[in-house]
Structures are given as structure tokens and as C-alpha cells.
Design a protein around this motif. Structure first.
Motif, PDB file in Angstrom:
ATOM      1  N   MET A  47       0.859  -1.197   0.242  1.00  0.00           N
ATOM      2  CA  MET A  47       0.096   0.077   0.008  1.00  0.00           C
ATOM      3  C   MET A  47       0.957   1.167  -0.023  1.00  0.00           C
ATOM      4  O   MET A  47       1.763   1.210   0.600  1.00  0.00           O
ATOM      5  CB  MET A  47      -0.918   0.189   1.177  1.00  0.00           C
ATOM      6  N   SER A  48       0.655   2.298  -0.652  1.00  0.00           N
ATOM      7  CA  SER A  48       1.164   3.387  -0.681  1.00  0.00           C
ATOM      8  C   SER A  48       0.331   4.669  -1.346  1.00  0.00           C
ATOM      9  O   SER A  48      -0.604   4.423  -2.080  1.00  0.00           O
ATOM     10  CB  SER A  48       2.515   3.498  -1.670  1.00  0.00           C
ATOM     11  N   ILE A  49       0.351   5.880  -0.795  1.00  0.00           N
ATOM     12  CA  ILE A  49      -0.387   7.105  -1.534  1.00  0.00           C
ATOM     13  C   ILE A  49       0.414   7.347  -2.559  1.00  0.00           C
ATOM     14  O   ILE A  49       1.558   7.729  -2.483  1.00  0.00           O
ATOM     15  CB  ILE A  49      -0.354   8.067  -0.236  1.00  0.00           C
ATOM     16  N   LYS A  50      -0.399   7.687  -3.649  1.00  0.00           N
ATOM     17  CA  LYS A  50       0.121   7.699  -4.944  1.00  0.00           C
ATOM     18  C   LYS A  50       0.192   9.575  -5.152  1.00  0.00           C
ATOM     19  O   LYS A  50      -0.717  10.197  -4.596  1.00  0.00           O
ATOM     20  CB  LYS A  50      -0.714   7.230  -6.023  1.00  0.00           C
ATOM     21  N   PHE A  51       1.086   9.798  -5.856  1.00  0.00           N
ATOM     22  CA  PHE A  51       1.182  11.367  -6.260  1.00  0.00           C
ATOM     23  C   PHE A  51       1.598  11.425  -7.624  1.00  0.00           C
ATOM     24  O   PHE A  51       2.292  10.424  -8.253  1.00  0.00           O
ATOM     25  CB  PHE A  51       1.939  12.164  -5.200  1.00  0.00           C
TER      26      PHE A  51
ATOM     27  N   LEU B 199      -3.980   8.686  11.551  1.00  0.00           N
ATOM     28  CA  LEU B 199      -4.712   7.917  10.108  1.00  0.00           C
ATOM     29  C   LEU B 199      -3.675   7.539   9.090  1.00  0.00           C
ATOM     30  O   LEU B 199      -3.697   6.782   8.314  1.00  0.00           O
ATOM     31  CB  LEU B 199      -5.821   8.985   9.555  1.00  0.00           C
ATOM     32  N   ILE B 200      -2.495   8.412   9.248  1.00  0.00           N
ATOM     33  CA  ILE B 200      -1.593   8.297   8.063  1.00  0.00           C
ATOM     34  C   ILE B 200      -0.031   7.741   8.542  1.00  0.00           C
ATOM     35  O   ILE B 200       0.663   7.843   7.815  1.00  0.00           O
ATOM     36  CB  ILE B 200      -1.346   9.396   7.203  1.00  0.00           C
ATOM     37  N   ARG B 201      -0.096   7.192   9.851  1.00  0.00           N
ATOM     38  CA  ARG B 201       0.976   6.467  10.499  1.00  0.00           C
ATOM     39  C   ARG B 201       1.466   5.501   9.939  1.00  0.00           C
ATOM     40  O   ARG B 201       0.879   4.743   9.162  1.00  0.00           O
ATOM     41  CB  ARG B 201       0.900   6.458  11.977  1.00  0.00           C
ATOM     42  N   GLY B 202       2.787   5.503   9.261  1.00  0.00           N
ATOM     43  CA  GLY B 202       3.339   4.438   8.339  1.00  0.00           C
ATOM     44  C   GLY B 202       3.143   4.720   6.799  1.00  0.00           C
ATOM     45  O   GLY B 202       3.343   3.387   6.145  1.00  0.00           O
ATOM     46  N   ALA B 203       2.505   5.758   6.540  1.00  0.00           N
ATOM     47  CA  ALA B 203       2.287   5.735   5.145  1.00  0.00           C
ATOM     48  C   ALA B 203       3.651   5.808   4.246  1.00  0.00           C
ATOM     49  O   ALA B 203       4.352   6.137   4.743  1.00  0.00           O
ATOM     50  CB  ALA B 203       1.505   7.337   4.822  1.00  0.00           C
ATOM     51  N   GLU B 204       3.479   5.260   3.146  1.00  0.00           N
ATOM     52  CA  GLU B 204       4.426   5.234   1.945  1.00  0.00           C
ATOM     53  C   GLU B 204       3.981   5.834   0.941  1.00  0.00           C
ATOM     54  O   GLU B 204       2.650   5.872   0.484  1.00  0.00           O
ATOM     55  CB  GLU B 204       4.569   3.744   1.436  1.00  0.00           C
TER      56      GLU B 204
ATOM     57  N   PRO C  35       7.505   5.390 -10.406  1.00  0.00           N
ATOM     58  CA  PRO C  35       7.593   4.438  -9.156  1.00  0.00           C
ATOM     59  C   PRO C  35       8.499   4.125  -8.063  1.00  0.00           C
ATOM     60  O   PRO C  35       8.340   3.789  -7.152  1.00  0.00           O
ATOM     61  CB  PRO C  35       7.057   2.985  -9.674  1.00  0.00           C
ATOM     62  N   THR C  36       9.791   4.548  -8.671  1.00  0.00           N
ATOM     63  CA  THR C  36      10.919   4.472  -7.921  1.00  0.00           C
ATOM     64  C   THR C  36      11.314   5.186  -6.778  1.00  0.00           C
ATOM     65  O   THR C  36      12.092   5.015  -5.669  1.00  0.00           O
ATOM     66  CB  THR C  36      12.150   4.181  -8.628  1.00  0.00           C
ATOM     67  N   ILE C  37      10.396   6.522  -6.814  1.00  0.00           N
ATOM     68  CA  ILE C  37      10.385   7.480  -5.613  1.00  0.00           C
ATOM     69  C   ILE C  37       9.451   7.023  -4.654  1.00  0.00           C
ATOM     70  O   ILE C  37       8.262   6.946  -5.031  1.00  0.00           O
ATOM     71  CB  ILE C  37      10.000   8.859  -6.425  1.00  0.00           C
ATOM     72  N   LYS C  38      10.275   6.576  -3.406  1.00  0.00           N
ATOM     73  CA  LYS C  38       9.170   6.437  -2.417  1.00  0.00           C
ATOM     74  C   LYS C  38       9.783   7.122  -1.114  1.00  0.00           C
ATOM     75  O   LYS C  38      11.070   7.342  -0.730  1.00  0.00           O
ATOM     76  CB  LYS C  38       9.367   4.875  -2.057  1.00  0.00           C
ATOM     77  N   GLN C  39       8.868   7.224  -0.212  1.00  0.00           N
ATOM     78  CA  GLN C  39       9.003   8.074   0.936  1.00  0.00           C
ATOM     79  C   GLN C  39       8.199   7.356   2.069  1.00  0.00           C
ATOM     80  O   GLN C  39       7.096   7.336   1.807  1.00  0.00           O
ATOM     81  CB  GLN C  39       8.938   9.516   1.125  1.00  0.00           C
ATOM     82  N   THR C  40       8.739   6.957   3.258  1.00  0.00           N
ATOM     83  CA  THR C  40       7.754   6.492   4.341  1.00  0.00           C
ATOM     84  C   THR C  40       7.818   7.545   5.391  1.00  0.00           C
ATOM     85  O   THR C  40       8.853   7.881   5.931  1.00  0.00           O
ATOM     86  CB  THR C  40       8.655   5.087   4.712  1.00  0.00           C
ATOM     87  N   TYR C  41       6.855   7.666   5.827  1.00  0.00           N
ATOM     88  CA  TYR C  41       6.204   8.528   7.373  1.00  0.00           C
ATOM     89  C   TYR C  41       6.189   7.756   8.335  1.00  0.00           C
ATOM     90  O   TYR C  41       5.326   6.875   8.386  1.00  0.00           O
ATOM     91  CB  TYR C  41       5.381   9.627   6.801  1.00  0.00           C
ATOM     92  N   ARG C  42       6.765   7.849   9.601  1.00  0.00           N
ATOM     93  CA  ARG C  42       6.385   7.090  10.559  1.00  0.00           C
ATOM     94  C   ARG C  42       5.280   7.689  11.572  1.00  0.00           C
ATOM     95  O   ARG C  42       5.033   8.639  11.891  1.00  0.00           O
ATOM     96  CB  ARG C  42       7.751   7.107  11.614  1.00  0.00           C
TER      97      ARG C  42
END
Length: 151
Positions: free
Chosen positions: A1-5, A132-137, A144-151
Motif C-alpha cells: 500500500m502506498s499513497i500515490k502522487f 490516520l496516516i502513520r506508516g504511510a508510504e 514508481p521508484t520514488i518512495k518515502q515512508t512517514y512514521r
């Protein structure tokens, strides 16, 4: 799962950032109350019909409290309150309900402080995380190679 942009160009002529690019969230669908009820029913002993009744009742109860000028806080979700715009007047006694427009519901997501350290004066350092967005990618729909994870 990831948030798309995706990268989106600013096209507002009056913007000082005209022509620059920013990241914009790309929704991939909409989840209905029925779908939420179905998912929750599989995670608990509550039936889908019971869950739908709870969601409908919750919305009605929140509405009643908002219309009574109360803030409604739902643990794990956040707080709801009524917001609006108002025309400015020169004197307080001139302000009336006729000056209010643009009523809306304001939702403030629940946040928790993540402490990362202590300052020299025993103050806390850290940051707030929306529950609600803890752990979002995050992942770009363009690259698609650009990814960032938020704790």
C-alpha cells in the motif's frame, strides 16, 4: 500500500509559483460506508448490517452535536467542529448572523507527538504524526521508484 502522487504544474496566473511543479495526491478510488462496514465486520464480531447502523447513527449523533456548537472528538480519528466565514464590521454590536456565510465542517485529524530527544532546558524535541496516516508510504505514478515512508 502506498499513497500515490504525480507532479502537477501550477497554472494559476496570479501565483508567484506559476509554471513550477508540486506533488498532488492521486486517488485510486472511493470506499463507501457499505465497504467499510464489510471490512470492519470481518475484523470483529459485528455484522455488516450492525456496522452500517453504527456508521449511520454516528453520523447523525456527530451532526446533532455540531449543530449544538460542540466539538466532537473521535479517538483515533480526530475532532470535528463547525467553521464559517464572516463579513467584517467596524463595531462588535453590528455583527449578526446575516454576516456569516460559507458554513463547513472542519476535521482536525488526531495527532501524536513522537519525541526524538530533550533540549538543554529539558524541553522535548520531536514531531507530530497523524494517526490516520502513520506508516504511510508515498510513490509517484510517474516514477514508481520514488518512495518515502512517514512514521
Amino acid at each position: 500500500m502506498s499513497i500515490k502522487f504525480r507532479a502537477t504544474r501550477i497554472g494559476i496566473l496570479s501565483s508567484p509559483n506559476l509554471g513550477k511543479w508540486y506533488a498532488k495526491m492521486v486517488p485510486i478510488g472511493t470506499i463507501t460506508s457499505e465497504q467499510l462496514a464489510e471490512e470492519v465486520s470481518h475484523m470483529s464480531t459485528v455484522t455488516r448490517a450492525d456496522m452500517l447502523a453504527v456508521l449511520w447513527s454516528l453520523a447523525e449523533v456527530i451532526r446533532r452535536h455540531l449543530l449544538n456548537s460542540e466539538i466532537v472528538h473521535v479517538d483515533g480519528l480526530g475532532s470535528f467542529r463547525v467553521g464559517f466565514r464572516s463579513r467584517a464590521k467596524d463595531r462588535a454590536e453590528d455583527v449578526s448572523a446575516d454576516d456569516i456565510y460559507g458554513l463547513r465542517v472542519v476535521m482536525t485529524p488526531e495527532r501524536k507527538f513522537q519525541q526524538t530527544g530533550v533540549t538543554e532546558r529539558n524541553g522535548r524535541t520531536g514531531y507530530f504524526t497523524g494517526e490516520l496516516i502513520r506508516g504511510a508510504e508515498l510513490s509517484s505514478v510517474n516514477a514508481p521508484t520514488i518512495k518515502q515512508t512517514y512514521r
